[in-house]
Design an enzyme around this catalytic site. Structure first.
Site, PDB file in Angstrom:
ATOM      1  N   SER A  86       0.857  -1.180   0.000  1.00  0.00           N
ATOM      2  CA  SER A  86       0.000   0.000   0.000  1.00  0.00           C
ATOM      3  C   SER A  86       0.897   1.235   0.000  1.00  0.00           C
ATOM      4  O   SER A  86       2.099   1.140   0.272  1.00  0.00           O
ATOM      5  CB  SER A  86      -0.868  -0.010   1.261  1.00  0.00           C
ATOM      6  OG  SER A  86      -1.480   1.233   1.515  1.00  0.00           O
TER       7      SER A  86
ATOM      8  N   TYR B 205      -3.243  -0.706  10.049  1.00  0.00           N
ATOM      9  CA  TYR B 205      -3.176  -1.010   8.620  1.00  0.00           C
ATOM     10  C   TYR B 205      -1.790  -0.689   8.078  1.00  0.00           C
ATOM     11  O   TYR B 205      -1.173  -1.502   7.363  1.00  0.00           O
ATOM     12  CB  TYR B 205      -4.238  -0.207   7.871  1.00  0.00           C
ATOM     13  CG  TYR B 205      -4.280  -0.462   6.383  1.00  0.00           C
ATOM     14  CD1 TYR B 205      -4.931  -1.582   5.868  1.00  0.00           C
ATOM     15  CD2 TYR B 205      -3.686   0.414   5.485  1.00  0.00           C
ATOM     16  CE1 TYR B 205      -4.977  -1.819   4.502  1.00  0.00           C
ATOM     17  CE2 TYR B 205      -3.720   0.194   4.122  1.00  0.00           C
ATOM     18  CZ  TYR B 205      -4.373  -0.930   3.636  1.00  0.00           C
ATOM     19  OH  TYR B 205      -4.410  -1.156   2.266  1.00  0.00           O
TER      20      TYR B 205
END
Length: 255
Positions: free
Chosen positions: A145, A158
């Site tokens: 990400s 996350y």
């Protein structure tokens, strides 16, 4: 299709392949000739994704899996090997996020995010290892990400999980290079999916800031990930391992 990017005769598992980025990658692999196993927890979504792939002329199957359950992951690999005859490619894409300030997460929420995003990548990678060794090699594509590179005030677990995915990718690449297994990560930029659309609608200012920061002047779409995934799944990347490739419209390059 022929040449370096031809995936004919190869079989791929895409976890979380029933929507968003996972389905975009699954479609790319299928278009390059691979048979694709769509793996996810939602049987209805799995079946719908397989129908989409088959409508494009692809060979596809669905398999239910919980990536943090070793028995479930083992059953997935057994089912795919039995149905498709082999496993050559793993795209470890399954993931979740919960957005809120770090001090407001419960420990259960922290563990859920880390377990699915990071531990789930590990369980799936180790599960396909025997099949890869038997076949003389294989390709693992993990999904990081922009938060593998940058922090964020409302995505602490996350970001921790996705930073961990990149380091896990490098370690697996080193460990399994002698088995002719290449392990690489894709770092998606800001991609327009059902999950991100909800956040964008609730925070149009964030959408505008991200678009302004992105040299390509747009958010990505799932199909934007397909080309990089095909490259990393194909013979074209046989001497590429341990890398993390941003697919972000230049977001990470912009000051």
């Amino acid at each position: 299709m022929s040449g370096l990017f031809d995936l004919s005769g190869r079989a791929a598992i895409v976890t979380g392949g029933n929507g968003g980025i996972g389905l975009g990658i699954a479609k790319g692999l299928a278009a390059a000739g691979a048979a694709v196993a769509v793996a996810g927890r939602d049987a209805t979504k799995n079946a719908a994704a397989v129908a989409e792939l088959e409508a494009l002329g692809a060979s596809a199957m669905a398999v239910e899996v919980d990536v943090v359950d070793e028995a479930s992951v083992a059953a997935m690999t057994e089912a795919v090997s039995r149905r498709l005859g082999r496993i050559d490619i793993l795209v470890a894409n399954a993931g979740i996020n919960i957005r809120k300030p770090p001090e407001t997460y419960s420990l259960a929420e922290w563990h859920k995010i880390i377990d699915i995003n990071l531990t789930g990548t590990f369980t799936c990678a180790t599960a396909v290892l025997p099949a890869f060794r038997q076949a003389g090699g294989g390709k693992i594509i993990t999904i990081g990400s922009m938060s593998s590179l940058f922090g964020g005030g409302v995505i602490a677990p996350y970001a921790a999980s996705k930073g961990g995915v990149v380091q896990l990718t490098k370690s697996l690449a080193v460990a399994w290079a002698g088995d002719n297994i290449q392990v690489n990560a894709i770092l998606p930029g800001f991609i327009d999916t059902d999950l991100t659309r909800e956040g964008r609608s609730s925070s149009p200012q964030m959408f505008a800031k991200i678009t302004e920061r992105t040299p390509a002047d747009r958010w990505g779409v799932p199909a934007d990930l397909a080309g990089t995934a095909v490259y990393l799944a194909s013979r074209a990347s046989d001497f590429v391992t341990g890398t993390a490739i941003p697919v972000d419209g230049g977001y990470a390059a912009q000051i």
